[in-house]
Design a protein around this motif. Structure first.
Motif, short mmCIF file in Angstrom:
data_model
loop_
_atom_site.label_atom_id
_atom_site.label_comp_id
_atom_site.label_asym_id
_atom_site.label_seq_id
_atom_site.Cartn_x
_atom_site.Cartn_y
_atom_site.Cartn_z
N GLY A 36 54.24 42.35 50.17
CA GLY A 36 55.54 41.70 50.10
C GLY A 36 55.63 40.56 51.09
N ILE A 37 56.59 39.71 50.88
CA ILE A 37 56.82 38.58 51.77
C ILE A 37 58.32 38.42 51.97
CG2 ILE A 37 56.87 36.85 49.91
CD1 ILE A 37 55.34 34.99 51.88
N ASP A 38 58.73 38.09 53.17
CA ASP A 38 60.15 37.85 53.40
C ASP A 38 60.33 36.59 54.23
OD1 ASP A 38 60.56 38.77 56.40
OD2 ASP A 38 59.47 40.42 55.46
N TYR A 39 61.47 35.97 54.04
CA TYR A 39 61.82 34.70 54.68
C TYR A 39 63.22 34.82 55.25
CZ TYR A 39 63.26 29.78 55.03
OH TYR A 39 63.74 28.56 55.47
N ARG A 40 63.38 34.41 56.53
CA ARG A 40 64.68 34.51 57.19
C ARG A 40 65.10 33.14 57.70
NH1 ARG A 40 63.55 40.23 60.38
NH2 ARG A 40 61.64 40.56 59.22
N PRO A 41 65.80 32.41 56.90
CA PRO A 41 66.25 31.09 57.34
C PRO A 41 67.26 31.15 58.47
CG PRO A 41 67.20 31.64 55.21
CD PRO A 41 66.20 32.70 55.50
N SER A 42 67.96 32.30 58.59
CA SER A 42 68.91 32.47 59.69
C SER A 42 69.03 33.96 59.97
CB SER A 42 70.29 31.89 59.34
OG SER A 42 70.94 32.70 58.38
N SER A 43 69.75 34.29 61.01
CA SER A 43 69.91 35.70 61.38
C SER A 43 70.77 36.45 60.37
CB SER A 43 70.52 35.81 62.77
OG SER A 43 71.81 35.19 62.80
N ASP A 44 71.45 35.72 59.49
CA ASP A 44 72.34 36.35 58.52
C ASP A 44 71.77 36.38 57.11
OD1 ASP A 44 74.27 36.86 60.42
OD2 ASP A 44 75.30 34.95 60.10
N VAL A 45 70.56 35.89 56.93
CA VAL A 45 69.99 35.81 55.59
C VAL A 45 68.54 36.26 55.63
CG1 VAL A 45 69.39 34.32 53.63
CG2 VAL A 45 71.52 33.92 54.90
N MET A 46 68.19 37.15 54.72
CA MET A 46 66.79 37.49 54.51
C MET A 46 66.52 37.53 53.01
SD MET A 46 64.35 40.69 55.67
CE MET A 46 65.05 41.86 54.52
N GLU A 69 59.73 43.32 42.61
CA GLU A 69 61.10 43.27 43.12
C GLU A 69 61.34 42.01 43.91
OE1 GLU A 69 63.68 45.81 46.37
OE2 GLU A 69 62.49 46.93 44.89
N ILE A 70 62.52 41.44 43.76
CA ILE A 70 63.00 40.37 44.61
C ILE A 70 64.37 40.78 45.15
CG2 ILE A 70 61.74 38.53 43.44
CD1 ILE A 70 64.34 37.77 42.03
N GLY A 71 64.70 40.32 46.34
CA GLY A 71 65.96 40.74 46.91
C GLY A 71 66.47 39.80 47.97
N ALA A 72 67.71 40.01 48.33
CA ALA A 72 68.36 39.23 49.39
C ALA A 72 69.27 40.14 50.18
CB ALA A 72 69.14 38.07 48.80
N LYS A 73 69.29 39.97 51.50
CA LYS A 73 70.20 40.68 52.37
C LYS A 73 71.00 39.63 53.14
CE LYS A 73 67.52 44.87 52.56
NZ LYS A 73 67.15 46.09 53.32
N LEU A 74 72.31 39.66 52.92
CA LEU A 74 73.17 38.59 53.39
C LEU A 74 74.28 39.16 54.27
CD1 LEU A 74 73.62 36.95 49.86
CD2 LEU A 74 71.86 36.41 51.56
N ALA A 75 74.65 38.39 55.28
CA ALA A 75 75.75 38.76 56.16
C ALA A 75 76.60 37.53 56.45
CB ALA A 75 75.22 39.36 57.46
N LEU A 127 81.03 41.16 56.74
CA LEU A 127 80.66 41.26 55.33
C LEU A 127 79.14 41.32 55.22
CD1 LEU A 127 81.27 41.13 52.26
CD2 LEU A 127 81.15 38.63 52.47
N GLU A 128 78.63 42.34 54.55
CA GLU A 128 77.21 42.46 54.28
C GLU A 128 77.01 42.76 52.80
OE1 GLU A 128 75.77 45.47 56.91
OE2 GLU A 128 75.60 44.10 58.61
N ILE A 129 76.12 42.01 52.18
CA ILE A 129 75.82 42.20 50.76
C ILE A 129 74.31 42.22 50.58
CG2 ILE A 129 76.01 41.23 48.43
CD1 ILE A 129 78.63 39.98 49.23
N ASN A 130 73.83 43.22 49.88
CA ASN A 130 72.40 43.33 49.58
C ASN A 130 72.20 43.29 48.07
OD1 ASN A 130 71.93 43.67 52.33
ND2 ASN A 130 72.06 45.90 52.19
#
Length: 762
Positions: free
Chosen positions: A479-489, A526-532, A538-541
């Motif tokens: 898998g690979i993940d990218y975090r452009p900011s502390s609130d987005v993965m 699978e693809i996904g996003a974890k957002l704050a 507010l947190e949305i996955n």
């Protein structure tokens, strides 16, 4: 009556073969997770949630896995009785109870399940308690009282949790000894004369050692009613007790946690009769007991008295040693179960099919892990795993005796006997590499080897057959993940799940008894996003996935045996495709008001599902490709609210929740058949036009609510809770099964229930 005996004799051999050896069951809300302490507590966001889904401590929002975490607070405020109350709360999760086995559960995640309590069959969803996997569906329905956190991992988890987790894992962590004197106790009374008394006591020196002891007791009259006996039926009584010791020598980097417990349960197994005209047993039963519906009629039963007892002692030892550069972990688990059960499977007042089963099961497991960093930016978890289990089963069957006074052990002089062994070992590794700024690569794999042995026989007629086979598989994940900011993965992954092969206890010839069914696999993309947002208020996955299910294990009908055909477990090479999207989220509107939500949409279909079946006296291919997968609802959703009001005496906490589950099927069966004929008029194959509608649930909209008054009294927390579950009184099946034109039965969803709890903590 004499005529009935004659008719019964003609069918006894057929029914004996079809039913022998079978119990006939064939049968993310991130805000609520536990906040674990960190080394630098001042730097930790109080809303961060620590999980161990990847065998290392990480925050929920930094874990590139579809995961829902549920804490003790959520379970307590909902007055949850067991983990079955999580059904519908996590995206794509179903947990229904199997009443043909003690603490037995049908668990489905993302449409992957295998509903069977036989010890020779392994679950598709792993239930892991304090690091130890429960090897069968019996025992999976864990009590919700002494739980620190539950993590629901969706999708294959074979790299770190091993074979037989192709659907996912429910990872349960119970509370550790606090090492301080303290007590938590409560008493609950609810509808159906349901009583529960639970207590936990802690003691220790506050630094290096602590002990915890507990005792849980529960009893209920059951929510079914039997007019033949004019009493409630489906009652149960259970006791669970044990103790644990935590030892942490100061400055040593070592800790050990040892737990020993025992669970005892007695209950009445109950099924509702859903046999219809055209099925053999309907001709023997009173007219008012056939052709009943699968909603309101389920709660009236006509069965003869039955009884089940279950004992399950277990022990777990976890040891950790932190050497600085590397942390070493050892987890040893032992579990033994003994079950004695009688059950009236036909569900009528006529004595048609009554079974008595004695079985025992023992499992040992040992896991060794090492974790640490190779260098800054590259961390790892590597280890080895060993598992061994053995079981034996003896089943006596009373078929068409029309005399319930005869014991099955006296009626059946040739009971079936099954004995099996499993030995597994594996080596695994999981790595995280931060190869660039804001980018991380996760990769790993597990090499597994399984040996399965099974012997099938009858007490007098002797051996049917036996088998011994080895299965080896490597299951990678990347898998690979990218975090452009502390609130987005953002993340993407591919993983392969593996469920080992084995032997079928229902085989009726030496050849089929010694021929193994092969492993099944799932390739999950699978693809996904974890957002704050709004300072993590507010947190949305979000997650989207495609699961490619290959070599699926299913019950198949083949030629052979005394009656010309037999039911075994085999493989469907075509498999299935499952696609879905999921969402869960939390909104903290104020410090006192919190909303949670989840939703999952799933689309699934079989791919070239061809299996042999019986049409008249001929064995021909049956095409089940149009049937629905079982326990795979198209849509599930939930919405919950928790509101906390400070008061002069403490606080009041109110919760409310809605869980929506669209209809789903519970068995691969036949609604109607379309024969395909050749030019000469001979039937060459049969098209199955979907599953029998009796094995399909209705739409469920489950409403739950609770109101808890918390009082601060002389350094003691006293609470009074009022609760209600299924307040809309939805009525449908949780399990339904049809038996090849002979009879059909079902179990029911618990109807509206309510009660009150009073408890104290100090």
């Amino acid at each position: 009556m004499a005529s009935a005996h004659v008719r019964g004799a003609r069918h006894t051999a057929l029914i004996k073969l079809a039913l022998a050896s079978s119990a006939l069951t064939c049968l993310s809300v991130p805000a609520f997770a536990q906040q674990a302490p960190a080394a630098d507590s001042a730097a930790v966001d109080p809303n961060e949630i620590i999980v161990s889904a990847r065998r290392r401590s990480e925050t929920l929002q930094d874990t590139p896995v579809a995961i829902t975490a549920v804490s003790a607070a959520m379970l307590e405020n909902k007055a949850s009785a067991n983990i079955g109350d999580l059904q519908g709360a996590a995206p794509g999760l179903l947990i229904t109870q199997q009443n043909s086995g003690a603490q037995a559960a049908n668990i489905s995640i993302r449409g992957l399940t295998y509903a069977d309590i036989e010890k020779s069959q392994t679950p598709t969803v792993g239930v892991v308690v304090d690091g130890v996997t429960i090897g069968t569906s019996t025992g999976q329905l864990q009590d919700a009282f002494d739980i620190a956190q539950i993590e629901v991992l969706r999708g294959p988890q074979g790299t770190l949790f091993g074979a037989n987790t192709i659907g996912g894992v429910i990872n349960i962590t119970r509370t550790l000894p606090t090492m301080e004197p303290g007590v938590k106790a409560e008493v609950t009374y609810g509808r159906w004369n349901t009583w529960a008394a639970k207590a936990i006591a802690n003691y220790g020196n506050g630094e290096t050692w602590g002990v915890k002891a507990w005792y849980f007791h529960g009893a209920s009259d059951g929510f079914y009613y039997n007019p033949i006996r004019d009493e409630r039926s489906g009652g149960s009584k259970s006791d669970s007790y044990g103790a644990s010791l935590l030892f942490k020598p100061t400055g040593s980097g070592f800790d050990a946690h040892f737990t020993i417990e025992n669970v005892t349960q007695s209950f009445e197994p109950v099924v509702a009769n859903i046999t219809k005209t055209g099925e053999l047993f309907c001709g023997f039963e009173p007219a008012n007991q056939c052709n009943r519906n699968t909603t309101t009629d389920l709660y009236t039963t006509f069965t003869e008295p039955a009884h089940s007892t279950y004992k399950a002692p277990d022990a777990t030892l976890e040891m950790n040693y932190d050497a600085g550069a590397v942390k070493l972990t050892s987890i040893t688990g032992w579990r033994h179960t003994k079950e004695k059960q009688t059950q009236d499977f036909d569900g009528s007042s006529t004595d048609l099919y009554y079974a008595q089963r004695f079985q025992s099961y023992t499992q040992w497991s040992q896991e060794l892990r090492a974790s640490g960093k190779v260098f800054d930016g590259l961390d790892y978890v590597v280890g080895g795993y060993y598992f061994h289990s053995k079981y034996d089963l003896t089943q006596w069957t009373r078929l068409l005796a029309f005399d319930s006074s005869i014991s099955p052990m006296d009626f059946d002089k040739n009971p079936q006997q099954v004995a099996g062994k499993t030995t597994s070992y594996a080596f695994f590794g999981d790595f995280n590499w931060a190869f660039a700024d804001k980018w991380r690569l996760s990769f790993g794999g597990r090499w597994s080897h399984d040996n399965k042995q099974l012997t099938n026989s009858f007490a007098q007629s002797g051996l049917i057959g036996s088998g011994d086979a080895n299965f080896t598989k490597f299951t990678p994940k990347v898998g690979i993940d990218y975090r452009p900011s502390s609130d987005v993965m953002l993340y993407a992954s591919w993983s392969r799940g593996y469920r080992s092969g084995g032997f079928s206890p229902r085989a009726a010839t030496a050849d089929t008894a010694s021929t193994p069914f092969q492993p099944e696999t799932v390739d999950a993309y699978e693809i996904g996003a974890k957002l704050a947002a709004f300072n993590r208020k507010l947190e949305i996955n979000l997650a989207g996935y495609v699961s490619d299910y290959k070599n699926m294990q299913q019950n198949l009908t083949l030629p052979g045996g005394p009656t010309g055909n037999q039911t075994i477990t085999g493989n469907v090479p075509g498999g299935a495709i499952i696609k879905g999207i999921e969402m869960d989220g939390t909104l903290r509107i104020t410090p006192q008001l919190r909303l949670t939500t989840s939703a999952a949409y799933m689309k699934s279909h079989f791919r070239n599902f061809i299996a042999n079946g019986v049409l008249g006296t001929a064995i021909v291919p049956f095409d089940y490709s149009a049937n629905n997968l079982i326990y795979a609802p198209k849509f599930t959703a939930s919405l919950g609210a928790e509101y906390e009001v400070p008061t002069s005496f403490g606080k009041i906490v109110a919760t409310g929740g809605w869980r929506h589950i669209s209809p789903y099927d519970e068995q691969i069966s036949t609604a109607s058949l379309t024969p395909v004929v050749n030019g000469s008029g001979a039937v060459t194959s049969v098209i199955v036009n979907g599953n029998d509608p009796r094995v399909r649930t209705t739409t469920q909209d489950l409403l739950d609510a609770s109101l808890t008054f918390n009082f601060d009294i002389n350094d003691k927390d006293v609470y009074l809770r009022f609760f209600g579950r299924n307040l809309a009184n939805e009525k449908t099946t949780t399990h339904a099964f049809t038996v090849a034109g002979l009879f059909s039965f079902a179990t029911a969803l618990e109807p509206r229930t309510y009660g009150a709890t009073i408890g104290v903590k100090f």
